[in-house]
Design a protein around this motif. Structure first.
Motif, PDB file in Angstrom:
ATOM      1  N   GLY A  83      54.994 -17.586 -21.082  1.00 55.23           N
ATOM      2  CA  GLY A  83      56.041 -16.596 -21.292  1.00 55.23           C
ATOM      3  C   GLY A  83      57.420 -17.164 -21.047  1.00 55.23           C
ATOM      4  N   PRO A  84      58.439 -16.287 -21.058  1.00 59.40           N
ATOM      5  CA  PRO A  84      59.834 -16.742 -20.966  1.00 59.40           C
ATOM      6  C   PRO A  84      60.146 -17.623 -19.756  1.00 59.40           C
ATOM      7  N   ARG A  85      59.508 -17.377 -18.623  1.00 54.84           N
ATOM      8  CA  ARG A  85      59.791 -18.200 -17.436  1.00 54.84           C
ATOM      9  C   ARG A  85      59.316 -19.638 -17.604  1.00 54.84           C
ATOM     10  N   ILE A 100      50.710 -23.025 -19.133  1.00 58.48           N
ATOM     11  CA  ILE A 100      50.328 -23.873 -18.001  1.00 58.48           C
ATOM     12  C   ILE A 100      49.033 -23.378 -17.379  1.00 58.48           C
ATOM     13  N   HIS A 101      48.087 -24.284 -17.280  1.00 58.37           N
ATOM     14  CA  HIS A 101      46.833 -24.035 -16.570  1.00 58.37           C
ATOM     15  C   HIS A 101      46.959 -24.757 -15.236  1.00 58.37           C
ATOM     16  N   LEU A 102      47.024 -23.977 -14.178  1.00 56.73           N
ATOM     17  CA  LEU A 102      47.254 -24.529 -12.842  1.00 56.73           C
ATOM     18  C   LEU A 102      45.924 -24.787 -12.159  1.00 56.73           C
ATOM     19  N   PHE A 103      45.711 -26.049 -11.787  1.00 60.15           N
ATOM     20  CA  PHE A 103      44.483 -26.468 -11.123  1.00 60.15           C
ATOM     21  C   PHE A 103      44.783 -26.929  -9.704  1.00 60.15           C
ATOM     22  N   HIS A 104      43.764 -26.854  -8.873  1.00 58.73           N
ATOM     23  CA  HIS A 104      43.826 -27.360  -7.505  1.00 58.73           C
ATOM     24  C   HIS A 104      42.853 -28.526  -7.400  1.00 58.73           C
ATOM     25  N   ALA A 105      43.336 -29.676  -6.936  1.00 57.38           N
ATOM     26  CA  ALA A 105      42.465 -30.820  -6.670  1.00 57.38           C
ATOM     27  C   ALA A 105      41.797 -30.562  -5.326  1.00 57.38           C
ATOM     28  N   GLN A 106      40.516 -30.318  -5.336  1.00 56.73           N
ATOM     29  CA  GLN A 106      39.815 -29.936  -4.114  1.00 56.73           C
ATOM     30  C   GLN A 106      39.553 -31.114  -3.192  1.00 56.73           C
ATOM     31  N   ILE A 134      64.160 -27.640  -7.474  1.00 56.91           N
ATOM     32  CA  ILE A 134      62.813 -27.592  -8.040  1.00 56.91           C
ATOM     33  C   ILE A 134      62.912 -27.257  -9.524  1.00 56.91           C
ATOM     34  N   GLU A 135      62.161 -27.979 -10.333  1.00 60.98           N
ATOM     35  CA  GLU A 135      62.110 -27.773 -11.772  1.00 60.98           C
ATOM     36  C   GLU A 135      61.726 -26.321 -12.079  1.00 60.98           C
ATOM     37  N   LYS A 136      62.307 -25.762 -13.118  1.00 67.04           N
ATOM     38  CA  LYS A 136      62.201 -24.335 -13.465  1.00 67.04           C
ATOM     39  C   LYS A 136      60.760 -23.822 -13.504  1.00 67.04           C
ATOM     40  N   ARG A 137      59.872 -24.527 -14.180  1.00 67.91           N
ATOM     41  CA  ARG A 137      58.492 -24.045 -14.325  1.00 67.91           C
ATOM     42  C   ARG A 137      57.746 -24.133 -12.996  1.00 67.91           C
ATOM     43  N   ALA A 138      57.963 -25.192 -12.242  1.00 64.37           N
ATOM     44  CA  ALA A 138      57.326 -25.308 -10.924  1.00 64.37           C
ATOM     45  C   ALA A 138      57.813 -24.200 -10.003  1.00 64.37           C
TER      46      ALA A 138
END
Length: 160
Positions: A83-85, A100-106, A134-138
């Motif tokens: 989306g816009p953000r 963006i698909h946000l994953f966690h490295a376990q 901090i970068e906009k998307r992060a």
């Protein structure tokens, strides 16, 4: 040469939809790994765009290694955002509408090191002492999923 680079030859800097993965690495102290990005000179999270034939998990794992030197084969999907953000214009003018698909490295192995020219530095930051720029998307990811992200440190494991 990557898919997005090839596509840009035909469409220039016009907006495109970019599907990719961002990966969270949280150390034993509950600090989140950031990269000081060389393209925007701000702090972001490791990640990048999907190449043809890759799964999203493979993108997350590949980008983690390319940008940090860390290795994992155990990732968990935390969330999907668009989306816009998540619209972004790179310094060279290329425009993207990121999915963006946000994953966690376990768990991770390896030594933290810069493997490419995409980063100036790699640093773990605590929730109460995040980098200033901090970068906009992060930043949007941290705002929208902050509680979930910071709770992940309880499931982190370092393998030697």
């Amino acid at each position: 040469m990557g898919y997005i680079t090839e596509l840009r030859k035909f469409i220039g800097s016009r907006p495109i939809i970019s599907v990719g993965a961002t990966i969270l690495v949280i150390n034993e102290q509950g600090q989140l790994l950031f990269q000081h990005r060389s393209d925007t000179n701000d702090w972001g999270l490791p990640g990048g765009s999907m190449e043809l034939g890759e799964t999203l998990e493979e993108v997350a794992i590949r980008e983690l290694y390319e940008e940090t030197g860390l290795v994992t084969d155990k990732v968990e999907l935390v969330g999907v955002r668009s989306g816009p953000r998540y619209q972004f214009t790179y310094p060279n003018g290329d425009q993207t509408d990121s999915v963006i698909h946000l994953f966690h490295a376990q768990e991770v192995t390896g030594t933290l090191q810069i493997n490419d020219d995409e980063s100036f530095d790699l640093v773990y930051f605590s929730q109460d002492a995040l980098p200033e720029k901090i970068e906009k998307r992060a930043h949007a990811l941290l705002e929208e999923l902050g509680t979930t992200i910071w709770a992940l440190h309880n499931s982190f494991e370092i393998k030697d």
